[in-house]
Design a protein around this motif. Structure first.
Motif, mmCIF file in Angstrom:
data_model
loop_
_atom_site.group_PDB
_atom_site.id
_atom_site.type_symbol
_atom_site.label_atom_id
_atom_site.label_comp_id
_atom_site.label_asym_id
_atom_site.label_seq_id
_atom_site.Cartn_x
_atom_site.Cartn_y
_atom_site.Cartn_z
ATOM 1 N N VAL A 55 -4.749 -41.299 17.715
ATOM 2 C CA VAL A 55 -4.526 -42.739 17.581
ATOM 3 C C VAL A 55 -5.141 -43.496 18.756
ATOM 4 C CG1 VAL A 55 -2.775 -44.546 17.408
ATOM 5 C CG2 VAL A 55 -2.432 -42.353 16.253
ATOM 6 N N ARG A 56 -5.848 -44.571 18.448
ATOM 7 C CA ARG A 56 -6.535 -45.405 19.441
ATOM 8 C C ARG A 56 -6.003 -46.827 19.375
ATOM 9 N NH1 ARG A 56 -11.058 -49.245 19.727
ATOM 10 N NH2 ARG A 56 -10.476 -49.660 17.567
ATOM 11 N N HIS A 57 -5.611 -47.391 20.528
ATOM 12 C CA HIS A 57 -5.221 -48.799 20.575
ATOM 13 C C HIS A 57 -6.473 -49.660 20.594
ATOM 14 C CE1 HIS A 57 -3.780 -52.487 22.867
ATOM 15 N NE2 HIS A 57 -3.119 -52.502 21.728
ATOM 16 N N ALA A 58 -6.511 -50.674 19.720
ATOM 17 C CA ALA A 58 -7.712 -51.490 19.568
ATOM 18 C C ALA A 58 -7.863 -52.566 20.632
ATOM 19 C CB ALA A 58 -7.714 -52.139 18.177
ATOM 20 N N GLY A 59 -6.827 -52.783 21.441
ATOM 21 C CA GLY A 59 -6.926 -53.781 22.498
ATOM 22 C C GLY A 59 -6.257 -55.101 22.179
ATOM 23 N N TYR A 60 -5.638 -55.190 21.008
ATOM 24 C CA TYR A 60 -4.963 -56.440 20.660
ATOM 25 C C TYR A 60 -3.724 -56.155 19.834
ATOM 26 C CZ TYR A 60 -8.231 -55.819 16.695
ATOM 27 O OH TYR A 60 -8.971 -55.316 15.656
ATOM 28 N N THR A 61 -2.876 -57.150 19.769
ATOM 29 C CA THR A 61 -1.633 -57.055 19.020
ATOM 30 C C THR A 61 -1.670 -58.058 17.881
ATOM 31 O OG1 THR A 61 0.773 -56.896 19.312
ATOM 32 C CG2 THR A 61 -0.307 -58.810 20.282
ATOM 33 N N ALA A 62 -0.787 -57.888 16.907
ATOM 34 C CA ALA A 62 -0.736 -58.804 15.762
ATOM 35 C C ALA A 62 0.684 -59.274 15.544
ATOM 36 C CB ALA A 62 -1.260 -58.115 14.497
ATOM 37 N N TYR A 63 0.798 -60.557 15.266
ATOM 38 C CA TYR A 63 2.041 -61.166 14.805
ATOM 39 C C TYR A 63 1.881 -61.421 13.317
ATOM 40 C CZ TYR A 63 2.553 -62.228 19.797
ATOM 41 O OH TYR A 63 2.637 -62.142 21.173
ATOM 42 N N ARG A 64 2.939 -61.141 12.534
ATOM 43 C CA ARG A 64 2.867 -61.339 11.094
ATOM 44 C C ARG A 64 4.139 -62.009 10.605
ATOM 45 N NH1 ARG A 64 0.856 -55.984 11.763
ATOM 46 N NH2 ARG A 64 -1.299 -55.706 11.043
ATOM 47 N N GLY A 65 3.973 -62.839 9.594
ATOM 48 C CA GLY A 65 5.143 -63.482 9.017
ATOM 49 C C GLY A 65 4.874 -63.974 7.613
ATOM 50 N N VAL A 66 5.939 -64.276 6.905
ATOM 51 C CA VAL A 66 5.883 -64.865 5.566
ATOM 52 C C VAL A 66 6.866 -66.033 5.556
ATOM 53 C CG1 VAL A 66 6.299 -64.516 3.096
ATOM 54 C CG2 VAL A 66 5.285 -62.679 4.462
ATOM 55 N N THR A 67 6.430 -67.176 5.062
ATOM 56 C CA THR A 67 7.319 -68.324 5.026
ATOM 57 C C THR A 67 8.519 -68.035 4.134
ATOM 58 O OG1 THR A 67 6.144 -69.350 3.172
ATOM 59 C CG2 THR A 67 5.383 -69.896 5.404
ATOM 60 N N ALA A 68 9.632 -68.668 4.450
ATOM 61 C CA ALA A 68 10.853 -68.418 3.677
ATOM 62 C C ALA A 68 10.738 -68.958 2.265
ATOM 63 C CB ALA A 68 12.056 -69.042 4.386
ATOM 64 N N GLU A 69 9.982 -70.028 2.091
ATOM 65 C CA GLU A 69 9.798 -70.680 0.801
ATOM 66 C C GLU A 69 8.339 -71.074 0.638
ATOM 67 O OE1 GLU A 69 12.176 -70.950 -1.360
ATOM 68 O OE2 GLU A 69 13.890 -70.385 -0.087
ATOM 69 N N PRO A 70 7.916 -71.405 -0.597
ATOM 70 C CA PRO A 70 6.572 -71.962 -0.760
ATOM 71 C C PRO A 70 6.377 -73.192 0.113
ATOM 72 C CG PRO A 70 7.507 -71.378 -2.877
ATOM 73 C CD PRO A 70 8.616 -71.231 -1.887
ATOM 74 N N VAL A 71 5.180 -73.368 0.629
ATOM 75 C CA VAL A 71 4.860 -74.526 1.466
ATOM 76 C C VAL A 71 3.864 -75.387 0.696
ATOM 77 C CG1 VAL A 71 3.903 -75.304 3.659
ATOM 78 C CG2 VAL A 71 5.232 -73.177 3.555
ATOM 79 N N PRO A 72 4.276 -76.564 0.245
ATOM 80 C CA PRO A 72 3.371 -77.397 -0.556
ATOM 81 C C PRO A 72 2.240 -77.972 0.295
ATOM 82 C CG PRO A 72 5.378 -78.598 -0.049
ATOM 83 C CD PRO A 72 5.586 -77.200 0.451
ATOM 84 N N GLY A 73 1.229 -78.467 -0.393
ATOM 85 C CA GLY A 73 0.136 -79.124 0.300
ATOM 86 C C GLY A 73 -1.006 -78.192 0.617
ATOM 87 N N ALA A 74 -1.602 -78.417 1.790
ATOM 88 C CA ALA A 74 -2.820 -77.696 2.134
ATOM 89 C C ALA A 74 -2.609 -76.195 2.194
ATOM 90 C CB ALA A 74 -3.350 -78.195 3.477
ATOM 91 N N ALA A 75 -1.410 -75.760 2.566
ATOM 92 C CA ALA A 75 -1.169 -74.323 2.707
ATOM 93 C C ALA A 75 -1.335 -73.579 1.395
ATOM 94 C CB ALA A 75 0.227 -74.082 3.265
ATOM 95 N N SER A 76 -1.055 -74.225 0.292
ATOM 96 C CA SER A 76 -1.128 -73.553 -0.999
ATOM 97 C C SER A 76 -2.521 -73.616 -1.613
ATOM 98 C CB SER A 76 -0.111 -74.160 -1.963
ATOM 99 O OG SER A 76 -0.404 -75.528 -2.183
ATOM 100 N N SER A 77 -3.432 -74.361 -0.976
ATOM 101 C CA SER A 77 -4.762 -74.517 -1.558
ATOM 102 C C SER A 77 -5.884 -74.096 -0.616
ATOM 103 C CB SER A 77 -4.985 -75.978 -1.968
ATOM 104 O OG SER A 77 -4.862 -76.845 -0.852
ATOM 105 N N THR A 78 -5.535 -73.602 0.579
ATOM 106 C CA THR A 78 -6.542 -73.100 1.500
ATOM 107 C C THR A 78 -6.125 -71.720 1.991
ATOM 108 O OG1 THR A 78 -5.472 -74.144 3.405
ATOM 109 C CG2 THR A 78 -7.214 -75.396 2.302
ATOM 110 N N GLY A 79 -7.059 -71.064 2.646
ATOM 111 C CA GLY A 79 -6.776 -69.740 3.177
ATOM 112 C C GLY A 79 -7.902 -69.316 4.090
ATOM 113 N N GLY A 80 -7.997 -68.021 4.332
ATOM 114 C CA GLY A 80 -9.048 -67.518 5.201
ATOM 115 C C GLY A 80 -8.565 -67.333 6.620
ATOM 116 N N GLU A 81 -9.492 -67.439 7.564
ATOM 117 C CA GLU A 81 -9.182 -67.160 8.951
ATOM 118 C C GLU A 81 -9.699 -68.262 9.860
ATOM 119 O OE1 GLU A 81 -10.233 -63.268 10.301
ATOM 120 O OE2 GLU A 81 -9.399 -62.270 8.519
ATOM 121 N N THR A 82 -9.072 -68.349 11.031
ATOM 122 C CA THR A 82 -9.496 -69.241 12.101
ATOM 123 C C THR A 82 -9.686 -68.397 13.348
ATOM 124 O OG1 THR A 82 -8.230 -71.076 11.151
ATOM 125 C CG2 THR A 82 -8.904 -71.274 13.462
ATOM 126 N N TRP A 83 -10.884 -68.475 13.930
ATOM 127 C CA TRP A 83 -11.197 -67.656 15.096
ATOM 128 C C TRP A 83 -11.310 -68.532 16.329
ATOM 129 C CZ3 TRP A 83 -15.420 -63.448 13.739
ATOM 130 C CH2 TRP A 83 -14.897 -62.589 12.760
#
Length: 369
Positions: free
Chosen positions: A167-195
């Motif tokens: 096993v090799r550590h890649a040098g970074y950590t990740a935080y993950r989550g799921v909203t408790a409920e649907p989030v209306p608006g832009a969140a439901s119509s966009t996606g992808g990544e921000t760097w």
């Protein structure tokens, strides 16, 4: 073509890969016993990308219908900067090549449900496998014809077979989550990544309407304490909408943090006589291409097809190795390279990276794998 009647398999590990392997082997006529060290079945985690090949396998196994009707939300996806400016967008005609997003626990639950309806499948919990010697008495009728090591990235069986911890550590950590409920608006119509600079955020709507998100940050291994929700809010809480809204809509207790790891060196083989490595035990990868679970699902399908088509188990697992090892090891290396690019934390290099991505539209290829 051989008959699988009377053939017995032991599957070590009841994660996504292990359960899919058990289901696929059962479907080709094998008797299967699954050994899981946890006292009860269950899965933790957040969102999973199920890409088209893996989705078709789940559909063939009768699992996909338990997750969704196959429809996907129409979203604008691509790569952005922290201020919200798009670097590249995925074209609308790529929708059918994008994944179905499901919660890991829901997929696990669907696999458990499908297995419960199969005759000849037994799942034993609270069983710790410390090595290959444990397996001779683990089957209900003595040694199994096939042992599937699906015991995860820190696989006990892989380490015994290969004589080392890979096993090799890649040098970074990740935080993950799921909203408790649907989030209306832009969140439901966009996606992808921000760097950003050494930090990334990604999000996508799940099939149930909630939003899965992740954030990565360059950190040394082993930093797991603290308030994860507060940490990720401090990192990206002022980035473009809807990132702040997604964090606010996620219960603090539901935010997970974990070091990102993969296998240090490619394994020379996945087959060892009657023992075969599958999923993270064989080819644990960083999550940068969203393909880890899919690779395990594809492993399971290929393994079942090979044992159904060969008279000798040893020949079947050799064929499995020749099919899956090259493909999955390419995936591990490609994901590692994407992670290195995304986690660049040198300001001038970030500017060069972003200019190149914007000019080439490279992210379109990454996000429509």
């Amino acid at each position: 073509m051989n008959s699988s009647a009377g053939r017995r398999a032991l599957v070590v590990g009841a994660g996504i890969g292990g359960l899919t392997a058990a289901l696929a082997l059962s479907r080709v006529g094998w008797q299967v016993t699954v050994l899981e060290r946890a006292p009860e079945l269950g899965e933790v985690g957040a969102g999973l990308s199920i890409w088209p090949r893996a989705w078709r396998i789940l559909a063939d196994l009768g699992v996909a219908d338990r997750l969704a009707d196959g429809t996907r939300p129409a979203i604008q996806a691509g790569l952005r900067r922290p201020d919200g400016r798009w670097l590249a967008k995925v074209s609308p005609d790529a929708v059918e090549r994008t994944p179905v997003m499901v919660h890991r626990a829901k997929l696990h639950e669907a696999l458990v449900g499908a297995l419960a309806e199969r005759d000849g499948v037994e799942v034993r919990t609270g069983v710790t496998v410390t090595g290959l010697d444990d397996l001779d008495e683990a089957g209900p009728h003595g040694p199994a014809d096939l042992v599937v090591a699906a015991d995860g990235i820190r696989s006990t069986l892989r380490n015994e077979l290969h004589g080392r911890e890979d096993v090799r550590h890649a040098g970074y950590t990740a935080y993950r989550g799921v909203t408790a409920e649907p989030v209306p608006g832009a969140a439901s119509s966009t996606g992808g990544e921000t760097w950003g600079t050494g930090i990334r955020v990604g999000y996508a709507p799940l099939v149930d309407g909630r939003i899965y998100w992740f954030a990565t940050a360059n950190r040394p291994a082993g930093e797991s304490g603290g308030d994860h929700h507060a940490e990720v809010t401090a990192l990206v809480g002022d980035w473009h909408d809807p990132i702040p809204q997604l964090l606010a809509a996620t219960p603090p207790s539901a935010v997970l943090r974990g070091d990102i790891c993969d296998l240090r060196l490619p394994l020379k083989r996945f087959d060892h006589g009657r023992v075969v490595l599958l999923g993270d035990a064989a080819h644990a990868t960083t999550p940068n291409l969203g393909q880890g679970a899919c690779a395990a699902i594809e492993d399971a399908a290929v393994l079942a097809a090979q044992v159904a088509g060969h008279a000798r188990v040893e020949s079947a697992v050799v064929a499995y190795d020749r099919t899956r090892r090259p493909a999955t090891q390419r995936l591990v290396m490609a994901s590692r390279m994407v992670g290195a690019l995304g986690q660049v934390d040198n300001g001038p290099m970030v500017a060069v990276r972003d200019t190149g991505l914007a000019g080439l539209g490279a992210i379109a290829g990454l996000l429509s794998r």
